[in-house]
Design an enzyme around this catalytic site. Sequence first.
Site, short mmCIF file in Angstrom:
data_model
loop_
_atom_site.label_atom_id
_atom_site.label_comp_id
_atom_site.label_asym_id
_atom_site.label_seq_id
_atom_site.Cartn_x
_atom_site.Cartn_y
_atom_site.Cartn_z
N GLU A 67 -4.65 14.21 -20.80
CA GLU A 67 -4.29 13.77 -22.15
C GLU A 67 -3.02 14.44 -22.66
OE1 GLU A 67 -7.55 14.25 -24.90
OE2 GLU A 67 -8.85 12.93 -23.74
N TRP B 104 -13.21 13.95 -21.75
CA TRP B 104 -13.55 12.62 -21.25
C TRP B 104 -14.66 12.73 -20.19
CZ3 TRP B 104 -13.16 8.14 -23.17
CH2 TRP B 104 -13.29 6.98 -22.37
N HIS C 194 -1.43 6.15 -21.99
CA HIS C 194 -1.13 7.57 -21.79
C HIS C 194 0.39 7.77 -21.85
CE1 HIS C 194 -5.15 9.28 -20.33
NE2 HIS C 194 -5.37 8.11 -20.89
N SER D 158 -9.18 10.01 -13.23
CA SER D 158 -10.55 10.32 -12.81
C SER D 158 -10.58 10.67 -11.32
CB SER D 158 -11.46 9.11 -13.06
OG SER D 158 -11.41 8.74 -14.41
N ARG E 44 -6.25 6.11 -2.78
CA ARG E 44 -4.80 5.91 -2.69
C ARG E 44 -4.28 4.99 -3.79
NH1 ARG E 44 -5.15 4.85 3.63
NH2 ARG E 44 -6.10 2.98 2.76
N THR F 75 0.84 -1.20 0.00
CA THR F 75 0.00 0.00 0.00
C THR F 75 0.88 1.25 0.00
OG1 THR F 75 -0.10 -0.14 2.39
CG2 THR F 75 -1.92 -1.10 1.18
N SER G 202 -3.16 11.72 -15.82
CA SER G 202 -3.52 10.29 -15.80
C SER G 202 -2.31 9.45 -16.20
CB SER G 202 -4.65 10.03 -16.80
OG SER G 202 -4.78 8.64 -17.04
C1 LIG Z 1 -9.26 14.44 -20.37
C2 LIG Z 1 -9.29 13.21 -19.48
N1 LIG Z 1 -9.59 13.37 -18.17
C3 LIG Z 1 -9.61 12.32 -17.33
C4 LIG Z 1 -9.33 11.05 -17.77
C5 LIG Z 1 -9.40 9.91 -16.80
O1 LIG Z 1 -8.16 9.30 -16.57
P1 LIG Z 1 -8.13 7.78 -16.01
O2 LIG Z 1 -8.41 6.89 -17.16
O3 LIG Z 1 -6.73 7.63 -15.49
O4 LIG Z 1 -9.15 7.69 -14.94
C6 LIG Z 1 -9.02 10.83 -19.11
C7 LIG Z 1 -8.73 9.46 -19.59
O5 LIG Z 1 -8.25 9.18 -20.61
C8 LIG Z 1 -9.00 11.94 -20.00
O6 LIG Z 1 -8.75 11.77 -21.30
#
Ligand SMILES: Cc1ncc(COP(=O)(O)O)c(C=O)c1O
Length: 389
Positions: free
Chosen positions: A161, A87, A187, A56, A248, A28, A182
Amino acid sequence: MFYDLAANTWGQEEIDAIQRVITTDRFTMGDNVAQMERRFADYFGVKHAVMVNSGSSANLAAVAALFYKQERPLQRGDEVIVPAISWSTTYHPLQQYGLKLRFVDVALDTLNIDTDQLEAALTPATRMIVAVSILGNPAALDVMRAFADKHGLYLLEDNCESMDAELAGRKAGTFGHLNTFSFFFSHHISTMEGGMVVTDDLELCHLLKAIRAHGWTRDLPPDSPLFERRGEDFFEAYRFIVPGYNLRPLEMSGAVGIEQLKKLPEFTARRRQNLALFTHMFGKDERFIIQRENGKSSCFCFPIILNPAMDIDRAHVMQALKDADIGYRIITGGNFLRHDCIKYYDYTIVGEIRNADIAHDRGFFVGNHPFDLTPQLERLHSVLDQVCR
Ligand SMILES: Cc1ncc(COP(=O)(O)O)c(C=O)c1O
């Protein structure tokens, strides 16, 4: 597949890093995550970096942190200016925290928000702009930051992105009060799942750390501005100060991130070599609209929009790509307003959303990777040239 949308970028270094974590018995969040955070903050020239388990989650934690600031916190019902293309999880935390969205169209050439419409988007209720740089290409982040400062707005940069992109010598992901990244597979760097929030603001950094771990004070230093320690250690050890989550990251993700971050400059250079070839092939061909670079793109992938002034059938093009074993997909999530989940949102639209619809209906992207794609791009060019005649 001959030319895939995503490719693995790990070498033996990442495997060894995971193995080292396994031998320590601490899986962890721990020292590797802390080291990744320090290195990430140094690389981007910011004071604080807080790692979480996805991009996210980074967006969720960032929005939540702004609600618990001592001065000028965001409040339910506040308005936020957002681009029509991004997204889903750029938007979802805004909905979940009761914010009202003001959707602005994108420019067709950059695919980023049309900043000429910021004035029209502004109302007395506006409190924040969410700036998104689509697919590696920096949005007009300088313009948005100046606008935000002028009107006393927060700027949240969703840079998930566009890691390592630059605008006027400054890295994308450093223009906002809070900035998110991300590390998902495909990515610019990958830690399996993972994400980061960076900020120069100590209060926001401590809020992010508490929100990441149950709303707990566990990861905060004794002199944190967020709370005053009381005498009883028994209670202090389990003290919750804000409504948080468990976001986390795993220690393995921290360890892999350290290795991937070392490779980032080389990855970006290679992506940009492919971009140079792609631009040479498609840049002057009026059948295709490709992204106009604003600053220095870190080129996540290659978006192409079939010129709406010409009679080219996208379904026909998609079939040709499929037959040639070339992966393709919609540009990010297309026009977000066209997704089913929009029925749960409280939103208004500024003017008309035309370009996001064109990108949604006539666009697609193919992958870019941090290695030479000359054969792949040559096949792509030959297929598109023939099918679009
Ligand atoms: C603009 C944008 N924000 C947020 C995310 C979310 O990232 P994750 O997939 O790591 O949750 C993405 C995912 O591709 C994204 O393109």
